[in-house]
Design a protein around this motif. Structure first.
Motif, PDB file in Angstrom:
ATOM      1  N   ARG A  65       0.813  -1.213   0.000  1.00  0.00           N
ATOM      2  CA  ARG A  65       0.000   0.000   0.000  1.00  0.00           C
ATOM      3  C   ARG A  65       0.849   1.266   0.000  1.00  0.00           C
ATOM      4  O   ARG A  65       0.498   2.263  -0.612  1.00  0.00           O
ATOM      5  CB  ARG A  65      -0.928   0.010   1.222  1.00  0.00           C
ATOM      6  N   GLU A  66       1.982   1.220   0.690  1.00  0.00           N
ATOM      7  CA  GLU A  66       2.823   2.404   0.812  1.00  0.00           C
ATOM      8  C   GLU A  66       3.828   2.536  -0.322  1.00  0.00           C
ATOM      9  O   GLU A  66       4.697   3.407  -0.296  1.00  0.00           O
ATOM     10  CB  GLU A  66       3.547   2.378   2.162  1.00  0.00           C
ATOM     11  N   GLY A  67       3.719   1.663  -1.325  1.00  0.00           N
ATOM     12  CA  GLY A  67       4.590   1.766  -2.493  1.00  0.00           C
ATOM     13  C   GLY A  67       6.047   1.476  -2.229  1.00  0.00           C
ATOM     14  O   GLY A  67       6.925   2.026  -2.902  1.00  0.00           O
ATOM     15  N   LEU A  68       6.339   0.603  -1.261  1.00  0.00           N
ATOM     16  CA  LEU A  68       7.721   0.288  -0.902  1.00  0.00           C
ATOM     17  C   LEU A  68       8.240  -0.970  -1.585  1.00  0.00           C
ATOM     18  O   LEU A  68       9.367  -1.399  -1.319  1.00  0.00           O
ATOM     19  CB  LEU A  68       7.832   0.123   0.621  1.00  0.00           C
ATOM     20  N   VAL A  69       7.426  -1.553  -2.472  1.00  0.00           N
ATOM     21  CA  VAL A  69       7.808  -2.809  -3.120  1.00  0.00           C
ATOM     22  C   VAL A  69       8.690  -2.521  -4.322  1.00  0.00           C
ATOM     23  O   VAL A  69       8.380  -1.644  -5.138  1.00  0.00           O
ATOM     24  CB  VAL A  69       6.557  -3.595  -3.558  1.00  0.00           C
ATOM     25  N   LYS A  70       9.777  -3.249  -4.444  1.00  0.00           N
ATOM     26  CA  LYS A  70      10.649  -3.109  -5.604  1.00  0.00           C
ATOM     27  C   LYS A  70      10.039  -3.811  -6.817  1.00  0.00           C
ATOM     28  O   LYS A  70       9.299  -4.781  -6.681  1.00  0.00           O
ATOM     29  CB  LYS A  70      12.025  -3.698  -5.307  1.00  0.00           C
ATOM     30  N   ASN A  71      10.371  -3.324  -7.976  1.00  0.00           N
ATOM     31  CA  ASN A  71       9.957  -3.926  -9.251  1.00  0.00           C
ATOM     32  C   ASN A  71       8.445  -3.908  -9.452  1.00  0.00           C
ATOM     33  O   ASN A  71       7.925  -4.608 -10.321  1.00  0.00           O
ATOM     34  CB  ASN A  71      10.465  -5.376  -9.366  1.00  0.00           C
ATOM     35  N   GLY A  72       7.731  -3.143  -8.617  1.00  0.00           N
ATOM     36  CA  GLY A  72       6.303  -2.987  -8.821  1.00  0.00           C
ATOM     37  C   GLY A  72       5.479  -4.243  -8.674  1.00  0.00           C
ATOM     38  O   GLY A  72       4.432  -4.395  -9.314  1.00  0.00           O
ATOM     39  N   LYS A  73       5.897  -5.165  -7.836  1.00  0.00           N
ATOM     40  CA  LYS A  73       5.163  -6.418  -7.655  1.00  0.00           C
ATOM     41  C   LYS A  73       3.848  -6.149  -6.928  1.00  0.00           C
ATOM     42  O   LYS A  73       3.762  -5.301  -6.045  1.00  0.00           O
ATOM     43  CB  LYS A  73       5.991  -7.429  -6.871  1.00  0.00           C
ATOM     44  N   SER A  74       2.835  -6.922  -7.311  1.00  0.00           N
ATOM     45  CA  SER A  74       1.525  -6.796  -6.679  1.00  0.00           C
ATOM     46  C   SER A  74       1.501  -7.571  -5.369  1.00  0.00           C
ATOM     47  O   SER A  74       2.389  -8.380  -5.082  1.00  0.00           O
ATOM     48  CB  SER A  74       0.438  -7.333  -7.618  1.00  0.00           C
ATOM     49  N   ILE A  75       0.446  -7.344  -4.578  1.00  0.00           N
ATOM     50  CA  ILE A  75       0.327  -8.044  -3.309  1.00  0.00           C
ATOM     51  C   ILE A  75       0.174  -9.539  -3.518  1.00  0.00           C
ATOM     52  O   ILE A  75       0.695 -10.349  -2.743  1.00  0.00           O
ATOM     53  CB  ILE A  75      -0.860  -7.488  -2.474  1.00  0.00           C
ATOM     54  N   ASP A  76      -0.510  -9.934  -4.593  1.00  0.00           N
ATOM     55  CA  ASP A  76      -0.652 -11.362  -4.881  1.00  0.00           C
ATOM     56  C   ASP A  76       0.708 -11.998  -5.148  1.00  0.00           C
ATOM     57  O   ASP A  76       0.988 -13.114  -4.686  1.00  0.00           O
ATOM     58  CB  ASP A  76      -1.579 -11.574  -6.079  1.00  0.00           C
ATOM     59  N   GLU A  77       1.562 -11.282  -5.891  1.00  0.00           N
ATOM     60  CA  GLU A  77       2.895 -11.816  -6.175  1.00  0.00           C
ATOM     61  C   GLU A  77       3.739 -11.890  -4.909  1.00  0.00           C
ATOM     62  O   GLU A  77       4.515 -12.842  -4.712  1.00  0.00           O
ATOM     63  CB  GLU A  77       3.593 -10.938  -7.219  1.00  0.00           C
ATOM     64  N   LEU A  78       3.595 -10.894  -4.031  1.00  0.00           N
ATOM     65  CA  LEU A  78       4.341 -10.918  -2.772  1.00  0.00           C
ATOM     66  C   LEU A  78       3.937 -12.101  -1.904  1.00  0.00           C
ATOM     67  O   LEU A  78       4.784 -12.779  -1.308  1.00  0.00           O
ATOM     68  CB  LEU A  78       4.110  -9.614  -2.002  1.00  0.00           C
ATOM     69  N   LEU A  79       2.639 -12.358  -1.827  1.00  0.00           N
ATOM     70  CA  LEU A  79       2.159 -13.479  -1.014  1.00  0.00           C
ATOM     71  C   LEU A  79       2.621 -14.808  -1.594  1.00  0.00           C
ATOM     72  O   LEU A  79       2.993 -15.732  -0.854  1.00  0.00           O
ATOM     73  CB  LEU A  79       0.637 -13.433  -0.922  1.00  0.00           C
ATOM     74  N   VAL A  80       2.583 -14.928  -2.934  1.00  0.00           N
ATOM     75  CA  VAL A  80       3.060 -16.158  -3.577  1.00  0.00           C
ATOM     76  C   VAL A  80       4.541 -16.364  -3.287  1.00  0.00           C
ATOM     77  O   VAL A  80       4.988 -17.477  -2.978  1.00  0.00           O
ATOM     78  CB  VAL A  80       2.799 -16.109  -5.095  1.00  0.00           C
ATOM     79  N   ASN A  81       5.346 -15.281  -3.380  1.00  0.00           N
ATOM     80  CA  ASN A  81       6.774 -15.384  -3.099  1.00  0.00           C
ATOM     81  C   ASN A  81       7.027 -15.790  -1.655  1.00  0.00           C
ATOM     82  O   ASN A  81       7.920 -16.599  -1.363  1.00  0.00           O
ATOM     83  CB  ASN A  81       7.465 -14.053  -3.396  1.00  0.00           C
ATOM     84  N   TYR A  82       6.249 -15.219  -0.730  1.00  0.00           N
ATOM     85  CA  TYR A  82       6.425 -15.549   0.682  1.00  0.00           C
ATOM     86  C   TYR A  82       6.104 -17.023   0.944  1.00  0.00           C
ATOM     87  O   TYR A  82       6.886 -17.737   1.584  1.00  0.00           O
ATOM     88  CB  TYR A  82       5.538 -14.669   1.556  1.00  0.00           C
ATOM     89  N   ARG A  83       4.969 -17.459   0.419  1.00  0.00           N
ATOM     90  CA  ARG A  83       4.596 -18.864   0.634  1.00  0.00           C
ATOM     91  C   ARG A  83       5.618 -19.800   0.005  1.00  0.00           C
ATOM     92  O   ARG A  83       5.961 -20.842   0.575  1.00  0.00           O
ATOM     93  CB  ARG A  83       3.201 -19.122   0.070  1.00  0.00           C
ATOM     94  N   SER A  84       6.108 -19.434  -1.168  1.00  0.00           N
ATOM     95  CA  SER A  84       7.104 -20.279  -1.830  1.00  0.00           C
ATOM     96  C   SER A  84       8.390 -20.353  -1.021  1.00  0.00           C
ATOM     97  O   SER A  84       8.980 -21.436  -0.877  1.00  0.00           O
ATOM     98  CB  SER A  84       7.397 -19.724  -3.231  1.00  0.00           C
ATOM     99  N   SER A  85       8.813 -19.221  -0.471  1.00  0.00           N
ATOM    100  CA  SER A  85      10.068 -19.211   0.284  1.00  0.00           C
ATOM    101  C   SER A  85       9.962 -20.024   1.571  1.00  0.00           C
ATOM    102  O   SER A  85      10.877 -20.789   1.906  1.00  0.00           O
ATOM    103  CB  SER A  85      10.478 -17.769   0.602  1.00  0.00           C
ATOM    104  N   VAL A  86       8.847 -19.883   2.302  1.00  0.00           N
ATOM    105  CA  VAL A  86       8.719 -20.640   3.554  1.00  0.00           C
ATOM    106  C   VAL A  86       8.498 -22.125   3.262  1.00  0.00           C
ATOM    107  O   VAL A  86       8.970 -22.987   4.015  1.00  0.00           O
ATOM    108  CB  VAL A  86       7.595 -20.078   4.440  1.00  0.00           C
TER     109      VAL A  86
END
Length: 419
Positions: free
Chosen positions: A106-127
């Protein structure tokens, strides 16, 4: 998690119930209440139980016939997830992590303009990968085989803490505040000065002889930069200590100096003062080193006889070693390749390592015990919570060799370095 809490709306035969695991500060731990609520849920035909600490606040603390799901803000690392799974959790919702990701997006702090869905997918994949890595270290290949096994080492906790007694927990919390002085087992020991006689300084070993036993950690070129790798060697040479190449060395830097090697190629062996067989290591026991492709530059690839940009993985097990006899043969071959070099075997500090060390001693090799460390070739999940303190490994190493036949001249030393 909200869908799970309202599971009955979609599947009438699969009702769920949320149990609050928080409790007022003045009360004892809610273990008995939780057990009664869970038992009542089973009697009521509930198929899924959700343990939630969402009610945590200033005045409240936290604390198989059904699926056990945990909703918590306390899972900050992969190790925390592994502990919950090992204690029987079927699913975990790290709600604070999820809310943090939403806030960052929401605060625009994500690099490469990733969406929240992509962030959640990356988090789940990493854990998920982190949990799989922990499972693979133990030789476990399925989630069902890992869940509820409780294959943990309880270190530094009184039995009453393990049994969730509040008084013991408070004592542990106080000790945690003083951990700077008590973080290592050796910090709990002291010398008995009153029963000793002082030794004149001129009769003690001089510093320039002591430092000759110093060894730089086995950190290969690639896991650290050429500048760092060279600086460590330059620092050790004037002292007369050993600089461990760690598995990679540029041929242009080779000189017949006092070095220690653990290498994928044989070229530096004639110059080595010590050759190390790294059966396991404290930083990542059960897994090998791994350099992702973006770290493999041209010079690193040339040193490793590989291709720039291609990831490098060091296999976790030594595929030629399946018995003490195999290890003895390898030790013999290495001693023939360099007759003046000492051959050592690196073992991780864990329960039962002394039995393995006894076998190593019979191969005419020396042993070391390690438990921590890590470089750019280590995953974060492989650096922490792997192995017991080296003090325990050292004592476990020596104890069985006193009670059974073994070499008395074999060296044993801790290796608590960033390797």
């Amino acid at each position: 998690m909200n869908a799970t809490k309202n599971l009955k709306a979609a599947y009438v035969a699969w009702p769920s119930r949320t149990i609050d695991i928080t409790f007022p500060k003045g009360e004892e731990l809610p273990g008995y209440r939780l057990a009664l609520e869970a038992s009542q849920a089973i009697d009521d035909g509930v198929k899924v139980i959700v343990l939630s600490d969402l009610a945590t606040g200033p005045g409240r603390k936290k604390r198989a016939k059904l699926a056990l799901m945990v909703e918590t803000a306390e899972t900050g690392e992969v190790h925390h997830l592994c502990v919950l799974v090992g204690c029987g959790a079927d699913a975990i919702c790290s709600w604070l992590v999820m809310e943090t990701l939403h806030k960052v997006e929401r605060e625009g702090l994500v690099k490469n303009g990733k969406s929240i869905d992509e962030l959640l997918v990356n988090y789940r994949s990493s854990v998920d990968n982190g949990i799989l890595k922990a499972m693979s270290k133990m030789g476990i290949s399925t989630f069902a085989s890992y869940k509820g096994t409780q294959i943990f080492e309880v270190l530094g906790l009184h039995q009453e803490v393990v049994e969730t007694k509040q008084v013991a927990y408070d004592a542990y919390a106080r000790n945690a505040d003083e951990q700077t002085q008590r973080i290592h087992l050796r910090s709990l020991l002291d010398f008995r000065y009153e029963s000793t006689t002082a030794i004149p300084v001129e009769q003690t070993e001089p510093w320039n002889e002591i430092v000759r036993r110093f060894v730089a950690g086995a950190m290969p070129y690639g896991s650290i930069s050429m500048e760092s790798h060279s600086t460590l060697a330059i620092a050790m040479n004037p002292l007369g200590g050993k600089s461990n190449t760690g598995g990679g060395e540029d041929a242009k830097r080779r000189q017949p100096l006092d070095v220690s090697v653990s290498l994928p190629t044989t070229s530096p062996m004639p110059d080595a003062d010590e050759i190390q067989i790294k059966m396991t290591q404290g930083a990542k026991p059960g897994e090998g080193g791994e350099l992702s492709g973006h770290k493999v530059s041209g010079p690193i690839a040339r040193t490793r006889h590989s291709t720039a940009g291609v990831g490098l993985i060091s296999p976790p097990p030594h595929h030629d070693i399946y018995s003490i006899e195999d290890l003895k043969q390898l030790t013999y071959d290495l001693k023939r390749s360099n007759t003046r070099a000492r051959v050592s075997v690196k073992l991780v500090s864990e329960v039962g390592v002394g039995i393995v060390a006894s076998g190593v001693a019979k191969t005419n090799a020396d042993t070391s015990s390690s438990h921590d460390g890590g470089t750019g070739a280590s995953r974060c999940a492989g650096i922490k919570y792997a192995g017991l303190p080296w003090e325990l490994g050292l004592t476990s190493n020596r104890r069985p060799q006193r009670s059974a036949w073994s070499r008395d001249d074999s060296d044993r030393w801790p290796d608590p370095n960033w390797s």
